[in-house]
Enzyme design. Structure first.
Site, PDB file in Angstrom:
ATOM      1  N   ASP A 495      -2.510   5.809   0.579  1.00 38.53           N
ATOM      2  CA  ASP A 495      -2.912   5.138   1.809  1.00 38.53           C
ATOM      3  C   ASP A 495      -1.744   4.989   2.779  1.00 38.53           C
ATOM      4  O   ASP A 495      -0.597   4.804   2.363  1.00 38.53           O
ATOM      5  CB  ASP A 495      -3.470   3.757   1.459  1.00 38.53           C
ATOM      6  CG  ASP A 495      -3.966   2.998   2.667  1.00 38.53           C
ATOM      7  OD1 ASP A 495      -4.927   3.472   3.292  1.00 38.53           O
ATOM      8  OD2 ASP A 495      -3.399   1.934   2.985  1.00 38.53           O
ATOM      9  N   GLU A 548      -3.322  10.213   3.172  1.00 37.65           N
ATOM     10  CA  GLU A 548      -4.015   9.747   4.365  1.00 37.65           C
ATOM     11  C   GLU A 548      -2.931   9.645   5.449  1.00 37.65           C
ATOM     12  O   GLU A 548      -2.248   8.623   5.570  1.00 37.65           O
ATOM     13  CB  GLU A 548      -4.674   8.386   4.134  1.00 37.65           C
ATOM     14  CG  GLU A 548      -5.569   7.966   5.290  1.00 37.65           C
ATOM     15  CD  GLU A 548      -5.292   6.569   5.812  1.00 37.65           C
ATOM     16  OE1 GLU A 548      -5.948   6.173   6.775  1.00 37.65           O
ATOM     17  OE2 GLU A 548      -4.422   5.885   5.259  1.00 37.65           O
TER      18      GLU A 548
END
Length: 826
Positions: A495, A548
């Site tokens: 993330d 990401e």
């Protein structure tokens, strides 16, 4: 507290009033001292008061009498500090005169205030002039007796919980302690007679930041040490003046459990015999300023259910059944294999289900829909459910909301046995500021950067990790390998990578400092990501890491040893989320069809950079929350048009180069935004609901998309090879039409045609290869079974020798409204 194993055999025999008065006075003094102690702040919901501690652990009866005639003699080691035992005859003190075994005031003060770096050097048994000195720190105890073979010697009560005695022995024996409290007597091992549980190699690797299995030496580890069963506790706290262990076993009073510092490593360690699984614990850390903080274990493998915050001693007993899956998963590189992902928020997919209950339902559902993988969020423990797991406090512990770590393993195993890979969201970018967790863990910035401008995340109110510190980098790299090795995770979706890569991320001028080259790249974060990826791929074949990353950083999925134009080696990820495609395509689809001609490039621009990285096309949770609306609700028009546009968009997405990811609820056209409070609207699929067929039709399409996708190598085998894609027509803006060919490694094609206008286009001519004798329609999103109008091609479509779109042949198709059609060679 360890349960008593042996009751004292001596019975109290008071024969003189003076002895009775002395015992009463001693009891009163002991209670007063105990009442002045506090049990220490326990976990949320724990009310361990001083009175409770006194009631449970305070000494009660003084062992002051001897056995009947013929029994073994019990000798109190009191001043003048000589002990007698018929089994251990006195020996002459070698050299110097006997020493006073009682600790000096300075040592006592350091131990009582939790500021002693080496309690093992003064507690336990140690040779001194005159014999062996025994010392114990047992708050609330009435007496402490040393046991070794036939030797029984009561130690002198020095006050404040300290007991000591000098025995005329030549060497320190293996011994146990008999501790008498007000209402019970406990026989136990002496924690301060054991050597450290960490070896020199462990400490060397930790110091170098290279211990790839850090979880095997830090945290709480039930083990057998020197032949004794117990739990080894260890924690990294280099700035601490002292560390003590507090938990349910000592009523959250760590006074009697000081840990030792292992040199310059910053590691504090204590082996506690008799402590096992299920015990709650925290570390009582004395900060540099002398104040105390009670902290959860950064390496805890199990935690309490939030909002409680204690760590729990845990050992796994799970026996895996996925050997076949693990053996096969590395056979084909991920970027050359089918890869369609169903993203799941575990706590709300079916609210109220545990890990084991999810294992009974989730694998069957995902397998029925044909997805190859699930991506789970959240997994690691987090205090606030509304963060969806993106503000982690327990990096090594699956969230306890749904069960134990072994329960989570059961879920992963069940998915593997159903042929489904398991990805998890992993959050190494930042952590929350909770005062019981990582923030200023030992009184100073430790896991976060010491520069406040580098430490504070400007968007989320959290703290960023100090990626330049060896031990912090080791903590995170080992955490990545931990999930892959201990829980058989098949992939890590990392993330917020962009926030890690740039020093000026969400910062204004003056709020950041350039790197040593004057640039804005976070060189420490780059080195960390490269090390993490290289380590995971080396240790866990078949595992994929996914970034990401929302910028145009060069080489996210390039090998770490291959430098790019910017001079940096690649970051080493296997795949990267294509955030640009997601934003552009959703923006295009949100416009009324009459206006889409002006946004045609938003659907074609992705092919300009489609092979710059290995991409995943993500329709994730982030796109269906917080006012962004659900996927079907983003589509304009009436309900029929919304569903038709959604179906056409999904088929366009599945045919586009790149892997696929779809968030739960979107597979059946949920109309409402997702909320972690209640999850998907499963009632939309209830046959009693009037519009159930509309939602079931979309779900049936998703199942067929995955079925055809997995059976058609052209759709996944050359996702990262430009030779696997050719435009047929990419500039038909006035028609809202997109047509392209996908090719597998053998050159077999699939033709995808999307008509994103609400009108039927008859005899629409498209250029085609001349070596395909006929085309067969394998998927049509306008099929009546999906809720469409039923405009289809039931018979094979034969090419005509008339060239078109720069190709030697062409086909004439009837394009359904707001639909995507796939055709393969007949």
């Amino acid at each position: 507290m360890t349960p008593p194993k042996k009751k004292a055999t001596a019975k109290k025999a008071v024969t003189e009033k003076a002895a009775a008065d002395k015992a009463a006075s001693r009891k009163k003094t002991g209670k007063k001292a105990a009442s002045e102690k506090t049990a220490g702040p326990g976990p949320a919901g724990t009310k361990a008061t001083a009175e409770k501690a006194v009631g449970a652990e305070t000494a009660g009866a003084e062992v002051a009498a001897e056995e009947a005639a013929g029994a073994a003699e019990v000798v109190a080691a009191k001043k003048p500090r000589k002990a007698k035992s018929p089994q251990a005859p006195p020996v002459e003190a070698p050299g110097d005169a006997p020493v006073d075994p009682a600790l000096g005031a300075a040592e006592r003060e350091r131990l009582l205030h939790g500021a002693h770096h080496d309690p093992h050097s003064v507690l336990g048994a140690h040779p001194v002039p005159g014999g062996i000195v025994f010392r114990a720190l047992r708050p609330y105890a009435r007496s402490v007796t040393v046991l070794s073979g036939d030797l029984r010697a009561e130690l002198h009560d020095d006050g404040d919980g300290f007991f000591s005695g000098l025995l005329p022995l030549t060497e320190a024996p293996v011994h146990r302690l008999l501790v008498t409290y007000e209402s019970t007597t406990v026989e136990t091992e002496d924690p301060y007679r054991f050597l450290p549980t960490l070896g020199d190699l462990d400490l060397h690797l930790i110091g170098e930041g290279r211990h790839e299995q850090l979880w095997t030496v830090l945290g709480a580890r039930p083990t057998i040490h020197e032949g004794v069963s117990g739990t080894a506790f260890s924690v990294w706290a280099p700035n601490a003046r002292g560390v003590r262990l507090a938990g349910t076993f000592n009523f959250w009073d760590g006074t009697g459990y000081p840990m030792r510092s292992l040199g310059s490593s910053g590691i504090w360690e204590l082996f506690v015999p008799g402590i096992g699984e299920g015990e709650l614990y925290k570390f009582d850390i004395t900060r540099p300023d002398g104040s105390h903080t009670l902290r959860a274990d950064p390496m805890a493998r199990r935690t309490e259910v939030p909002p409680a915050t204690s760590s729990i001693v845990h050992a796994t007993h799970y026996e895996w059944g996925d050997e076949g899956w693990l053996a096969r998963r590395a056979e084909i590189p991920v970027h050359e294999a089918p890869f369609s992902v169903y993203e799941v928020h575990l706590a709300s997919w079916r609210p109220g289900l545990t890990y084991r209950q999810l294992a009974d339902q989730l694998p069957a559902y995902v397998r029925d829909l044909g997805f190859t993988h699930v991506e789970l969020m959240p997994v690691a423990e987090h205090p606030f459910g509304g963060s969806w797991g993106y503000q982690v406090t327990g990096f090594y512990a699956p969230t306890a909301r749904l069960g134990t770590p072994d329960d989570f393993k059961y879920l992963v195993d069940a998915l593997h046995r159903a042929g489904i890979g398991v990805l998890m969201d992993w959050v190494p970018a930042h952590f929350p500021r909770d005062e019981w967790a990582l923030a200023e863990f030992d009184g100073r910035p430790l896991y976060e950067h010491e520069d406040p401008l580098r430490a504070a995340h400007p968007d989320w109110g959290t703290l960023e990790f100090d990626f330049g510190r060896r031990e912090v980098r080791n903590f995170l790299v080992a955490n990545a390998t931990y999930w892959c090795e201990e829980f058989h995770i098949d992939g890590l979706r990392v993330d917020a990578v962009a926030s890690m890569l740039y020093l000026d991320y969400s910062r204004e001028p003056g709020q950041w400092t350039p790197n040593e080259h004057g640039g804005r790249e976070n060189l420490d974060a780059v080195a960390f990501l490269q090390e993490m990826n290289a380590t995971v791929y080396r240790r866990s074949p078949g595992v994929v890491t996914i970034a990401e990353e929302s910028t145009a950083w060069d080489g996210v999925t390039r090998a770490t040893h291959h430098a790019g134009p910017s001079g940096f080696g690649g970051l080493g990820f296997g795949l990267k989320w294509n955030m640009g495609w997601m934003h552009d395509s959703l923006d295009y689809m949100s416009h009324e069809p009459v206006h889409r001609r002006y946004h045609h490039h938003e659907m074609t621009f992705s092919m300009v950079y489609a092979y710059s990285e290995n991409y995943v096309l993500p329709i994730s949770h982030d796109e269906v929350v917080h006012g962004k609306r659900s996927l079907v609700s983003k589509m304009p028009g009436d309900w029929w048009q919304q569903r038709a546009a959604l179906r056409a968009y999904l088929a366009f997405m599945w045919a586009h180069p790149g892997k696929q990811l779809l968030f739960m609820g979107q597979e059946f056209a949920q109309g409402a935004e997702w909320s972690e409070a209640h999850g998907p609207d499963w009632w939309l699929l209830d046959p009693a609901y009037g519009a159930e067929a509309d939602h079931r039709g979309v779900r049936d399409l998703v199942r067929d998309l995955n079925t055809v996708y997995r059976a058609t190598p052209a759709l996944w085998q050359r996702d990262t090879d430009p030779a696997g894609f050719q435009w047929v027509v990419g500039d038909a803006a006035e028609d809202n039409v997109f047509a392209f060919l996908r090719y597998d490694a053998e050159g077999s094609p699939l033709l995808s045609v999307s008509n994103l206008s609400p009108v039927v286009r008859h005899d629409y001519r498209l250029g085609a290869p001349d070596d395909v004798p006929a085309w067969h329609e394998v998927l049509n999103t306008d099929a009546s079974g999906y809720g469409g109008s039923g405009v289809a091609h039931p018979d094979p479509v034969k090419p005509e020798p008339q060239g078109h779109h720069g190709r030697p042949a062409s086909v004439r198709l009837t394009l359904p409204p707001l639909a995507t059609v796939w055709l393969r060679p007949a």
